[in-house]
Scaffold this active site. Structure first.
Site, PDB file in Angstrom:
ATOM      1  N   GLU A 154       0.844  -1.197   0.000  1.00  0.00           N
ATOM      2  CA  GLU A 154       0.000   0.000   0.000  1.00  0.00           C
ATOM      3  C   GLU A 154       0.880   1.248   0.000  1.00  0.00           C
ATOM      4  O   GLU A 154       2.037   1.203   0.450  1.00  0.00           O
ATOM      5  CB  GLU A 154      -0.889  -0.012   1.250  1.00  0.00           C
ATOM      6  CG  GLU A 154      -1.822   1.189   1.355  1.00  0.00           C
ATOM      7  CD  GLU A 154      -2.929   1.030   2.402  1.00  0.00           C
ATOM      8  OE1 GLU A 154      -2.873   0.071   3.190  1.00  0.00           O
ATOM      9  OE2 GLU A 154      -3.849   1.878   2.409  1.00  0.00           O
TER      10      GLU A 154
ATOM     11  N   ASN B 100     -12.340  -1.179  -1.140  1.00  0.00           N
ATOM     12  CA  ASN B 100     -11.658  -1.810  -0.011  1.00  0.00           C
ATOM     13  C   ASN B 100     -12.340  -1.395   1.278  1.00  0.00           C
ATOM     14  O   ASN B 100     -12.630  -0.202   1.481  1.00  0.00           O
ATOM     15  CB  ASN B 100     -10.192  -1.353   0.033  1.00  0.00           C
ATOM     16  CG  ASN B 100      -9.518  -1.712   1.352  1.00  0.00           C
ATOM     17  OD1 ASN B 100      -9.192  -2.867   1.593  1.00  0.00           O
ATOM     18  ND2 ASN B 100      -9.327  -0.727   2.232  1.00  0.00           N
ATOM     19  N   GLU B 101     -12.580  -2.330   2.152  1.00  0.00           N
ATOM     20  CA  GLU B 101     -13.172  -2.035   3.468  1.00  0.00           C
ATOM     21  C   GLU B 101     -14.263  -0.969   3.348  1.00  0.00           C
ATOM     22  O   GLU B 101     -14.235   0.063   4.021  1.00  0.00           O
ATOM     23  CB  GLU B 101     -12.085  -1.618   4.475  1.00  0.00           C
ATOM     24  CG  GLU B 101     -11.112  -2.754   4.741  1.00  0.00           C
ATOM     25  CD  GLU B 101     -10.219  -2.579   5.965  1.00  0.00           C
ATOM     26  OE1 GLU B 101     -10.211  -1.507   6.576  1.00  0.00           O
ATOM     27  OE2 GLU B 101      -9.516  -3.553   6.308  1.00  0.00           O
TER      28      GLU B 101
ATOM     29  N   GLN C  40       2.042  -6.049   5.609  1.00  0.00           N
ATOM     30  CA  GLN C  40       2.242  -5.740   4.213  1.00  0.00           C
ATOM     31  C   GLN C  40       3.650  -6.162   3.813  1.00  0.00           C
ATOM     32  O   GLN C  40       4.466  -6.439   4.683  1.00  0.00           O
ATOM     33  CB  GLN C  40       2.032  -4.261   3.971  1.00  0.00           C
ATOM     34  CG  GLN C  40       0.611  -3.795   4.306  1.00  0.00           C
ATOM     35  CD  GLN C  40       0.321  -2.390   3.828  1.00  0.00           C
ATOM     36  OE1 GLN C  40       1.122  -1.735   3.184  1.00  0.00           O
ATOM     37  NE2 GLN C  40      -0.866  -1.879   4.183  1.00  0.00           N
TER      38      GLN C  40
ATOM     39  N   TYR D 107      -6.883  -8.847  11.288  1.00  0.00           N
ATOM     40  CA  TYR D 107      -5.573  -8.551  11.877  1.00  0.00           C
ATOM     41  C   TYR D 107      -5.495  -9.137  13.273  1.00  0.00           C
ATOM     42  O   TYR D 107      -6.473  -9.126  14.030  1.00  0.00           O
ATOM     43  CB  TYR D 107      -5.344  -7.037  11.944  1.00  0.00           C
ATOM     44  CG  TYR D 107      -5.006  -6.454  10.584  1.00  0.00           C
ATOM     45  CD1 TYR D 107      -3.727  -6.565  10.062  1.00  0.00           C
ATOM     46  CD2 TYR D 107      -5.974  -5.818   9.817  1.00  0.00           C
ATOM     47  CE1 TYR D 107      -3.411  -6.057   8.816  1.00  0.00           C
ATOM     48  CE2 TYR D 107      -5.665  -5.299   8.560  1.00  0.00           C
ATOM     49  CZ  TYR D 107      -4.386  -5.422   8.071  1.00  0.00           C
ATOM     50  OH  TYR D 107      -4.072  -4.925   6.836  1.00  0.00           O
TER      51      TYR D 107
ATOM     52  N   GLU E 260      -6.084  -9.229   3.493  1.00  0.00           N
ATOM     53  CA  GLU E 260      -5.290  -8.525   4.513  1.00  0.00           C
ATOM     54  C   GLU E 260      -5.290  -9.386   5.768  1.00  0.00           C
ATOM     55  O   GLU E 260      -6.352  -9.659   6.334  1.00  0.00           O
ATOM     56  CB  GLU E 260      -5.860  -7.141   4.825  1.00  0.00           C
ATOM     57  CG  GLU E 260      -5.595  -6.140   3.723  1.00  0.00           C
ATOM     58  CD  GLU E 260      -6.013  -4.719   4.069  1.00  0.00           C
ATOM     59  OE1 GLU E 260      -5.924  -4.315   5.246  1.00  0.00           O
ATOM     60  OE2 GLU E 260      -6.447  -4.011   3.134  1.00  0.00           O
TER      61      GLU E 260
END
Ligand code: AHR
Length: 501
Positions: A25, A172-173, A353, A248, A304
């Site tokens: 990113e 995204n999200e 990432q 996460y 992710e």
């Protein structure tokens, strides 16, 4: 003693190579400094891409790279990042540190990076603040062969041939930074935007990805699928090839964040428990997918995942730069074993990432570069890419940890076969105890060890630094016996790989 029973006659499907994918990113020093230094840098580079980093990533075997975000994607206007670099628009990266983004790394640079890595391309479109036209034209710019306004623009920028676009995500999200939408609204927008993402090359179709849930938000998955499946039957699979999931590993949630390198036993086990929870989240999202898509035509893309700790002291909080220890190696080992075992539905995953951000495989400091413990696990596990998952199960494991509710089994495993070689990967979460593991095959009577490797088996706080870059590396694993069957002695806090034929 624990037993690992392998049924080598039970082939469970291919482990998609893309499950070993990565995410990059415009965040902190991931793209700029980490991957891209520009053609005029003193750091050795090819067309601006750092040679040391690209070489290390190629050794690790990167199958897929996702770009440009993340939250950045829904504020990214791709036309600002093409053409003469001196004329590209500058912008503030509002999500990540409020720093200036000069757009010197754009679509053509991303495609060049993927060419150098030899990996598939995954571009994340801007649904939150972008138009249908803008998204549609991005696909036209990248993929149209022939004459059109966007294909001509690409040619003017020095790229006569269309690119190979493999995956494209519509936002995204979008339940959060991508527009704070409700799932039904997103589902409707997904249907609309994806309509204009044309497949210009029928022989090289790209796959479309819908924005999926955060963690255990099953309502989101359910409602998006319901909205997208509420249509006439000629539109198969709810118009999507994959739907995403983000998760996460934060041992204590958002607050307090904990150090990546200084942690006590409770925090260690909490982190590994939270990694293991991935199995439950994936299973339950898959159950919902099964209701809409029993033939499993839609893949789950966990695009992710990884640990999210406190940033390293003295670094910009918006840059998410964290160190990476043997604890992270275990998180990677556990998680990749889980993904392998769900290969019927998990068709892609991207660790967050790639460089210098969150659970990275590489860290850089100026011209210096180090590989993290997570890198070594990905390198070891690369043999699972494209291999056939074999039926396997483990007995005699123990739930370990210091707190009720945050325990984790001491061992996890997965087994695959490719080109006649069986790859077994095992993680031992115990801080203190090595674990004996008896490996039993359904039919195989004899075998020959091809390779045996290990990451960890030392103080879980150990990590590589720019002063001591090889503290944690992939080592030969020797603590096994082959007489009368295969017996492994898996060290505490380690990830082990055995390959045999
Ligand atoms: O990876 C960092 C951020 O985490 C991404 O930009 C976003 O998608 C997620 O919330």
């Amino acid at each position: 003693m624990a037993k690992l029973v392998i049924n080598e006659t039970k082939k469970m499907g291919e482990i998609a190579p893309e499950v070993y994918g990565h995410f990059s990113e415009h965040l902190g020093r991931c793209i700029y400094e980490g991957l891209y230094v520009g053609e005029n840098s003193d750091i050795p580079n090819v067309n601006g891409m750092r040679t040391d980093v690209v070489e290390a990533l190629k050794e690790m075997q990167v199958p897929l790279l996702r770009w440009p975000g993340g939250c950045f994607a829904d504020e990214y206007h791709w036309m600002d990042g093409i053409g003469d670099k001196s004329k590209r628009k500058k912008m503030i990266n509002t999500h990540w540190g409020g720093v200036m983004e000069d757009n010197s790394f754009g679509t053509d640079e991303f495609m060049e990076l993927c060419r150098q890595l030899g990996c598939k391309t995954y571009v994340n479109g801007n649904l939150g603040s972008g138009t249908v036209q803008e998204m549609s034209q991005w696909v036209e710019y990248m993929t149209l062969d022939g004459v059109s306004p966007m294909a001509d623009l690409r040619k003017e920028n020095g790229h006569p041939e269309p690119y190979k676009l493999d995956y494209f995500a519509v936002g995204n999200e979008n339940w959060g930074c991508g527009g704070n939408m409700r799932p039904q609204y997103y589902g409707d927008l997904y249907r609309r935007y994806q309509t204009y993402l044309r497949q210009y090359n029928p022989d090289r179709k790209f796959k479309k990805i819908a924005c999926g849930a955060n963690n255990n938000d099953y309502h989101w998955t359910e409602e998006v699928l319901k909205t997208c499946f509420d249509h006439s039957p000629e539109h198969e699979h709810g118009f999507m090839d994959l739907i995403s999931l983000h998760y996460y590993d934060m041992p204590y949630g958002w607050d307090p964040k904990v150090s990546a390198t200084k942690f006590d036993d409770e925090c260690y086990y909490r982190t590994l428990n939270k990694a293991y929870v991935m199995d439950e989240y994936v299973s339950r999202h898959c159950d919902i997918l099964d209701q809409y898509d029993p033939d499993k035509k839609i893949g789950l893309a966990v695009d992710e995942w990884g640990t999210w700790f406190e940033v390293e002291p003295g670094t910009n909080p918006g840059f998410l730069y964290q160190q990476n220890t043997i604890r992270d190696a275990l998180v990677a080992g556990i998680t990749l074993n889980i993904f392998n075992k769900h290969c019927d539905r998990v068709k892609m995953a991207c660790i967050a990432q790639m460089v210098n951000v969150l659970q990275s495989v590489i860290l850089t400091d100026g011209e210096k570069m180090i590989k993290t413990p997570t890198y070594h696990v990905f390198h070891m596990y690369r043999h699972h890419q494209g291999a056939e998952l074999l039926g396997s199960s483990i007995t005699g494991t123990t739930e370990i940890g210091v707190e009720d509710g945050f325990k984790v089994p001491d061992l996890t495993e997965s087994v695959s076969e490719k080109d006649g070689i069986i790859t077994i990967t095992v993680s031992n979460q115990s801080l203190t105890d090595a674990k004996e593991l008896d490996v039993i095959f359904a039919e195989k009577k004899s075998f020959e060890i091809v390779e045996a490797k290990l990451v960890g088996g030392a103080d879980p706080h150990d990590h590589n630094t720019f002063e001591d870059p090889e503290k944690v590396v992939e080592k030969d694993f020797e603590d096994y016996k082959t007489e009368g069957g295969l017996k492994l002695n898996i060290p505490a806090a380690s990830v082990v790989e055995i390959r045999l034929k």
